[in-house]
Design an enzyme around this catalytic site. Structure first.
Site, short mmCIF file in Angstrom:
data_model
loop_
_atom_site.label_atom_id
_atom_site.label_comp_id
_atom_site.label_asym_id
_atom_site.label_seq_id
_atom_site.Cartn_x
_atom_site.Cartn_y
_atom_site.Cartn_z
N PRO A 1 0.80 -1.21 0.00
CA PRO A 1 0.00 0.00 0.00
C PRO A 1 0.84 1.28 0.00
O PRO A 1 1.66 1.50 0.88
CB PRO A 1 -0.82 -0.10 1.28
N GLU A 2 0.58 2.07 -1.01
CA GLU A 2 1.15 3.41 -1.06
C GLU A 2 0.00 4.34 -0.68
O GLU A 2 -1.03 3.88 -0.21
CB GLU A 2 1.71 3.69 -2.47
#
Length: 274
Positions: A2-3
């Site tokens: 996850p960014e």
DNA sequence: ACGAGGTCCTGCGAGC
DNA sequence: TGCTCGCAGGACCTCG
């Protein structure tokens, strides 16, 4: 995994479900995700805590409690899901943290590789932690000149600097590759050599791409799921990431790949990006 | 002071 | 088929 867009999506999904709820009980399956907190203190602190809000800061999901903050950085393979009933054996396998809510549902933090981290911070500790992180790229108060000044100080490759959470937060390997392609900047170029007008373009594309990715609920390559268990859809809009050998969407040149920058996979068009 | 490289962890796909 | 190897969206630490 996850960014910024993925964590933003998760937080938007969880916030309406969790705000105002009380945690009745919490259990942790592995201690190795904890940072600066013991299992005993975490579990004891969560039991009885009320969730006042759920926010995102950088790539962290921040659960604001009536007694401090539960901060979870999902690393490469972390995800969240609210279960209506007890987990099956399959669902339990990678469930790292479970918090049973006062409505009977169970908030689960799942993390196959356990490279994510869980912190429990009081106001002062959170202020210090927050202060060490760079500015939010989607915050309008981050002006191009400030962005250029922060990043342009480093002689390291612009891609590495763009992913440095002390410089600017939220940009990871996928979106760094995409933004540098859109801005037509060679990812290996020293950040000191990137011109002010190029930083302006880079920031513009970082913002555009992050917003588009949020609209698509993130990029699912393997593990990532939204806060409701769905896949994101931005993987269908990627122009360079994971496209080694395929034609550049702009000029047709084969997309190149290398691991020379910070030992992370880099994808770029050697013709479009200079 | 800074950059390079190893480390944490598990799963998966490629190649032999 | 079954094994080993390299690699994966992140970030920290140590070493030189």
């Amino acid at each position: 995994m996850p960014e910024l867009p993925e964590v933003e999506t998760i937080v938007r999904d969880l916030r309406p479900e969790l705000t105002g709820r009380q945690i009745i009980k919490a259990t942790l399956s592995h201690d190795d995700v904890l940072r600066d907190v013991t299992r005993q203190r975490l579990v004891r602190s969560l039991a009885g805590a009320r969730i006042e809000d759920v926010k995102r800061r950088a790539k962290h999901a921040v659960f604001e409690l009536d007694r401090g903050r539960l901060v979870i950085q999902p690393g490469m393979s972390g995800s969240f899901l609210i279960h209506d009933q007890d987990l099956t054996a399959e669902e339990s396998k990678y469930a790292v943290l479970r918090a049973t809510l006062d409505d009977g549902r169970i908030l689960v933090y799942r993390d196959v590789r356990r490279l994510g981290t869980i912190l429990l911070l009081n106001d002062g500790a959170w202020a210090d932690y927050d202060a060490a992180l760079g500015p939010e790229p989607l915050d309008a108060s981050l002006r191009p000149a400030k962005f250029a000044a922060r990043l342009g100080r480093s002689r390291a490759a612009i891609k590495k600097v763009l992913m440095d959470q002390r410089m600017v937060v939220g940009v990871g390997n996928i979106y760094a590759n995409e933004a540098l392609f859109a801005a037509r900047i060679d990812p290996s170029r020293p950040a000191t050599k990137v011109k002010p007008e190029e930083y302006r373009e880079l920031l513009k594309h970082v913002r555009r791409i992050l917003k588009a990715a949020i609209t698509s609920k993130g990029t699912t390559l393997r593990d990532y799921r939204t806060g409701t268990g769905e896949r994101g859809a931005f993987q269908f809009e990627l122009l360079v990431y994971d496209r080694a050998g395929e034609p550049c969407r702009v000029c047709g040149t084969r997309i190149s790949t290398t691991h020379e920058i910070d030992a992370r996979s880099t994808f770029f068009c050697h013709r479009c990006q200079r």
